[in-house]
Design an enzyme around this catalytic site. Structure first.
Site, short mmCIF file in Angstrom:
data_model
loop_
_atom_site.label_atom_id
_atom_site.label_comp_id
_atom_site.label_asym_id
_atom_site.label_seq_id
_atom_site.Cartn_x
_atom_site.Cartn_y
_atom_site.Cartn_z
N ASP A 82 45.04 30.29 36.59
CA ASP A 82 43.63 30.19 36.98
C ASP A 82 43.33 28.71 37.21
OD1 ASP A 82 43.20 32.86 37.15
OD2 ASP A 82 41.69 32.98 35.56
N TYR A 85 39.00 27.97 40.60
CA TYR A 85 37.94 28.98 40.58
C TYR A 85 37.08 28.88 41.81
CZ TYR A 85 39.08 30.23 35.81
OH TYR A 85 39.71 30.69 34.70
N HIS A 213 50.25 33.65 32.74
CA HIS A 213 48.79 33.50 32.70
C HIS A 213 48.14 34.50 31.74
CE1 HIS A 213 44.68 32.77 33.72
NE2 HIS A 213 44.52 34.03 34.07
N HIS A 222 39.01 39.49 27.40
CA HIS A 222 40.00 40.25 28.20
C HIS A 222 40.87 41.11 27.29
CE1 HIS A 222 39.06 38.56 32.05
NE2 HIS A 222 39.27 37.33 31.64
N ASP A 249 42.15 34.43 28.62
CA ASP A 249 40.95 34.37 27.79
C ASP A 249 40.59 32.92 27.58
OD1 ASP A 249 39.80 36.85 27.31
OD2 ASP A 249 41.31 37.40 25.80
#
Ligand SMILES: *[C@@H]1O[C@H](CO)[C@@H](O)[C@H](O)[C@H]1NC(C)=O
Ligand SMILES: *[C@@H]1O[C@H](CO)[C@@H](O)[C@H](O)[C@H]1NC(C)=O
Length: 330
Positions: A82, A85, A213, A222, A249
């Site tokens: 991630d 974004y 990830h 999550h 998370d």
């Protein structure tokens, strides 16, 4: 030119054998990154879930990473995915790369090699752009690949592309995912698991660390990833992996397995955090949970491994270590 049936069959057979050989011999790309300190120890930083143009404390985390990175004289930096974004990068020219990476991680100590995996948000953009060598031309510390190995002698790092394991992304109607290079999915996943299993089996490293990830276990919003519990965890246990490190998370978390030496470490505090959702967990397994921002350090020597979590003020808020006798004298 005309082929009789026998020639045709022979050609088909040869083609089939060549393809089969390539297929079986497929191996994860391997990098060597050996310690340079005289005592041969290795120090790295791990950050996940970060690229937000410096917002949500991303810049504060980056600042502390720079300070701690200098203090520890880190060898390299790991990103647990991630990276950008909300939806990865649009293309290789996307200014987000500069605004969320190059302009944020500016400290001298962070101008080391970064090894990054993709997260589910990265898959919502142009994955091929994020994997493209063109980004290395823009910022030489950047490297992002799907699955690969970094061999550091005493320790070997196995980076795994975990997004394609999650069923729900394949039925998610709210977002588009860039599955180029992943389909057919079953084949992609079974190859990947085979390659990881083979590489772990062959590894001579004292310490084996797997990075992906997605969570395997997590008390965060999550939570657990059932697909990884079913498909990846048995391999990690059978091959005696020491650490599984992930993001996803947005917290800092340490869970100890009760079945093996495996430690589950979440370093997903690179920017937006404080979700305020933490689930109950067996206190015998839950070593540490922090809902806010920060990052993780990892130090490895021939006989010892230690991790520490830092908050946005650069304070250590949790640490853990383990020792192993090497087999040199046996
Ligand atoms: C930034 O970090 C501080 C200290 O942990 C925290 O109080 C604040 O809420 C954080 N800001 C955001 C936007 O998360
Ligand atoms: C492990 O050690 C053996 C014997 O020294 C060597 O042949 C092999 O290539 C090593 N494996 C890896 C993955 O480095």
């Amino acid at each position: 030119m005309s082929f009789n049936k026998k020639t045709y069959t022979t050609i088909l057979l040869v083609v089939y054998m060549v393809v089969a050989t390539l297929y079986v011999a497929a191996e994860l790309q391997r990098f060597h990154h050996f310690p340079t300190k005289p005592d041969r120890s290795l120090d790295i930083l791990v950050v996940g879930d970060w690229g937000r143009r410096g917002l949500y404390n991303q810049s504060n985390v980056a600042h502390q990473m720079g300070k701690i990175g200098e203090k520890l004289d880190v060898d390299f930096i790991v990103s647990a995915g991630d990276n950008f974004y909300e939806d990865g990068l649009i293309d290789e020219e996307d200014p987000l790369f500069d605004e969320s990476f190059t302009q944020v991680y500016t400290a001298k100590s962070l101008q080391k090699q970064w090894y990054s995996v993709l997260g589910n948000h990265d898959y919502r953009g142009n994955v091929l752009a994020q994997l493209s060598p063109a980004l290395k031309q823009k910022d030489s510390k950047w490297l992002c690949l799907r699955s690969f190995i970094v061999n550091s002698g005493i320790v070997e790092f196995f980076f795994i592309d975990t997004t394609p394991f999650e069923d729900k992304y394949f039925t998610d109607e709210d977002h588009d995912y860039d599955w180029r290079g992943v389909l057919p999915r079953e084949e992609y996943l079974s190859n990947l698991l085979k390659e990881v299993d083979m590489a772990l089996e062959k590894s001579n490293a004292t310490w084996k660390i797997v990075i992906g990830h997605h969570t395997i276990f997590s008390a965060g919003s999550h939570g657990n990833t059932q697909e990884l519990i079913d498909q990846l965890l048995p391999i990690l246990e059978a091959r005696e992996v020491d650490l599984y490190i992930n993001g996803h998370d947005h917290c800092l978390q340490h869970i100890s397995s009760q079945n093996s030496q495996l430690q589950f470490l979440t370093s997903g505090g690179g920017s937006k955090a404080w979700r305020g959702e933490v689930n109950q967990w067996n206190p015998k397994e839950m070593q540490f949970y922090y809902d806010g921002q920060g990052f993780m350090t990892l130090r490895v020597t021939e006989s010892d491994i230690s991790v520490a979590f830092y908050d946005v003020f650069g304070e250590i808020i949790h640490s853990w270590s383990n020792s192993k006798y090497t087999h040199m004298d046996s």
